[in-house]
Design a protein around this motif. Structure first.
Motif: not given
Length: 104
Positions: A73-92
């Motif tokens: 295909d000419g490329y490969f896909e990479y799924d980054p481990e961190e894709s959510v910002c700290d605010a959205c990933g917060s438990d607040q």
């Protein structure tokens, strides 16, 4: 290589909108590797390595499947481990005025 990607969540009132992430592959910039962001909600990154990059680094950094994808295909896909910002990933939790209501 450090790139900015959109936050995959985006639900927090204080969402950063974009986050910085580092790709675990060396010398991408020097070898004219093209990086594409796919659907912002999936935050899949398409990496199209140059033939020179493939010769130097593929066997040490890519899986057999990734190498096969580049070949076909000419490329490969990479799924980054961190894709959510700290605010959205917060438990607040915040109300519409921005007040922290987590403990209420």
């Amino acid at each position: 290589m450090k790139i900015s990607i959109p936050c995959a969540d985006g639900t927090d009132r204080h969402c950063y909108k974009v986050i910085g992430t580092t790709l675990p592959f060396p010398m991408l910039e020097e070898h004219m590797v093209t990086v594409y962001e796919d659907n912002p909600k999936n935050v899949i990154i398409e990496i199209a390595p140059s033939p020179d990059w493939m010769k130097r680094f593929a066997k040490d950094y890519l899986t057999a499947y990734q190498i096969e994808c580049v070949t076909s295909d000419g490329y490969f896909e990479y799924d980054p481990e961190e894709s959510v910002c700290d605010a959205c990933g917060s438990d607040q939790d915040y109300d519409d005025e921005g007040n922290n209501i987590t403990g209420l």
